[in-house]
Scaffold this motif. Sequence first.
Motif, PDB file in Angstrom:
ATOM      1  N   UNK A  49       0.842  -1.204   0.000  1.00  0.00           N
ATOM      2  CA  UNK A  49       0.000   0.000   0.000  1.00  0.00           C
ATOM      3  C   UNK A  49       0.875   1.251   0.000  1.00  0.00           C
ATOM      4  N   UNK A  50       1.991   1.195   0.696  1.00  0.00           N
ATOM      5  CA  UNK A  50       2.927   2.322   0.708  1.00  0.00           C
ATOM      6  C   UNK A  50       3.439   2.592  -0.705  1.00  0.00           C
ATOM      7  N   UNK A  51       3.820   1.550  -1.405  1.00  0.00           N
ATOM      8  CA  UNK A  51       4.310   1.698  -2.777  1.00  0.00           C
ATOM      9  C   UNK A  51       3.258   2.301  -3.690  1.00  0.00           C
ATOM     10  N   UNK A  52       2.018   1.854  -3.543  1.00  0.00           N
ATOM     11  CA  UNK A  52       0.933   2.413  -4.356  1.00  0.00           C
ATOM     12  C   UNK A  52       0.703   3.883  -4.030  1.00  0.00           C
ATOM     13  N   UNK A  53       0.843   4.251  -2.749  1.00  0.00           N
ATOM     14  CA  UNK A  53       0.634   5.653  -2.382  1.00  0.00           C
ATOM     15  C   UNK A  53       1.763   6.533  -2.918  1.00  0.00           C
ATOM     16  N   UNK A  54       2.988   6.024  -2.946  1.00  0.00           N
ATOM     17  CA  UNK A  54       4.106   6.777  -3.517  1.00  0.00           C
ATOM     18  C   UNK A  54       3.879   6.980  -5.014  1.00  0.00           C
ATOM     19  N   UNK A  55       3.411   5.954  -5.692  1.00  0.00           N
ATOM     20  CA  UNK A  55       3.113   6.082  -7.121  1.00  0.00           C
ATOM     21  C   UNK A  55       2.002   7.101  -7.361  1.00  0.00           C
ATOM     22  N   UNK A  56       0.990   7.074  -6.512  1.00  0.00           N
ATOM     23  CA  UNK A  56      -0.098   8.046  -6.636  1.00  0.00           C
ATOM     24  C   UNK A  56       0.420   9.464  -6.410  1.00  0.00           C
ATOM     25  N   UNK A  57       1.311   9.632  -5.447  1.00  0.00           N
ATOM     26  CA  UNK A  57       1.908  10.945  -5.198  1.00  0.00           C
ATOM     27  C   UNK A  57       2.694  11.441  -6.412  1.00  0.00           C
ATOM     28  N   UNK A  58       3.434  10.552  -7.045  1.00  0.00           N
ATOM     29  CA  UNK A  58       4.200  10.939  -8.234  1.00  0.00           C
ATOM     30  C   UNK A  58       3.254  11.379  -9.347  1.00  0.00           C
ATOM     31  N   UNK A  59       2.160  10.669  -9.525  1.00  0.00           N
ATOM     32  CA  UNK A  59       1.163  11.020 -10.534  1.00  0.00           C
ATOM     33  C   UNK A  59       0.565  12.395 -10.245  1.00  0.00           C
ATOM     34  N   UNK A  60       0.180  12.611  -9.002  1.00  0.00           N
ATOM     35  CA  UNK A  60      -0.414  13.901  -8.609  1.00  0.00           C
ATOM     36  C   UNK A  60       0.586  15.035  -8.741  1.00  0.00           C
ATOM     37  N   UNK A  61       1.852  14.769  -8.438  1.00  0.00           N
ATOM     38  CA  UNK A  61       2.882  15.791  -8.576  1.00  0.00           C
ATOM     39  C   UNK A  61       3.026  16.211 -10.037  1.00  0.00           C
ATOM     40  N   UNK A  62       2.969  15.260 -10.947  1.00  0.00           N
ATOM     41  CA  UNK A  62       3.025  15.582 -12.368  1.00  0.00           C
ATOM     42  C   UNK A  62       1.869  16.483 -12.786  1.00  0.00           C
ATOM     43  N   UNK A  63       0.679  16.171 -12.314  1.00  0.00           N
ATOM     44  CA  UNK A  63      -0.486  17.002 -12.643  1.00  0.00           C
ATOM     45  C   UNK A  63      -0.351  18.405 -12.056  1.00  0.00           C
ATOM     46  N   UNK A  64       0.136  18.484 -10.829  1.00  0.00           N
ATOM     47  CA  UNK A  64       0.280  19.791 -10.181  1.00  0.00           C
ATOM     48  C   UNK A  64       1.355  20.640 -10.847  1.00  0.00           C
ATOM     49  N   UNK A  65       2.427  20.019 -11.297  1.00  0.00           N
ATOM     50  CA  UNK A  65       3.474  20.777 -11.990  1.00  0.00           C
ATOM     51  C   UNK A  65       2.921  21.430 -13.258  1.00  0.00           C
ATOM     52  N   UNK A  66       2.065  20.701 -13.964  1.00  0.00           N
ATOM     53  CA  UNK A  66       1.456  21.270 -15.168  1.00  0.00           C
ATOM     54  C   UNK A  66       0.580  22.456 -14.788  1.00  0.00           C
TER      55      UNK A  66
END
Length: 138
Positions: A49-66
């Motif tokens: 679950x930790x790994x999935x949450x880190x992946x979700x954070x990376x995805x959200x960070x990409x969206x926020x950078x845009x």
Amino acid sequence: MYERVYGTDWQTISDEEAIRRMYALGVSSALGHPNRGEFERIRRQAGTAYGRSVLQLAFEEGKQRVARNESEYDSKQDVWEALVDEETTPATTGRADVTMQKPTDKQGIPDAVGRASALDNRRDDFARIRLPEFLRRG
């Protein structure tokens, strides 16, 4: 965008590559090119679950950078090139070691979703139960 740079014909990928790809998927999604199938496929690579949450954070960070930087560029392609460095994107062939780089204007993996140094293995077994140095009084 994403498919051209990263491709989708991988079998397994390293944790670092999964984070890098999720960040790029977030950028691509925010630019109007979502790839839900690849998102779910990468997410399934995480074993915890930790790994999935880190992946979700990376995805959200990409969206926020845009969202933060889109107005600075003339086209979506310019945003993509500024946030996802195509030249340092590693070709993935199975499970490979990926060199982590500090994010710059051309983004790799954001610091916020990188591996915490507190999780690195220590010298002996008892070091895992000792108080970390940054919490000790000088």
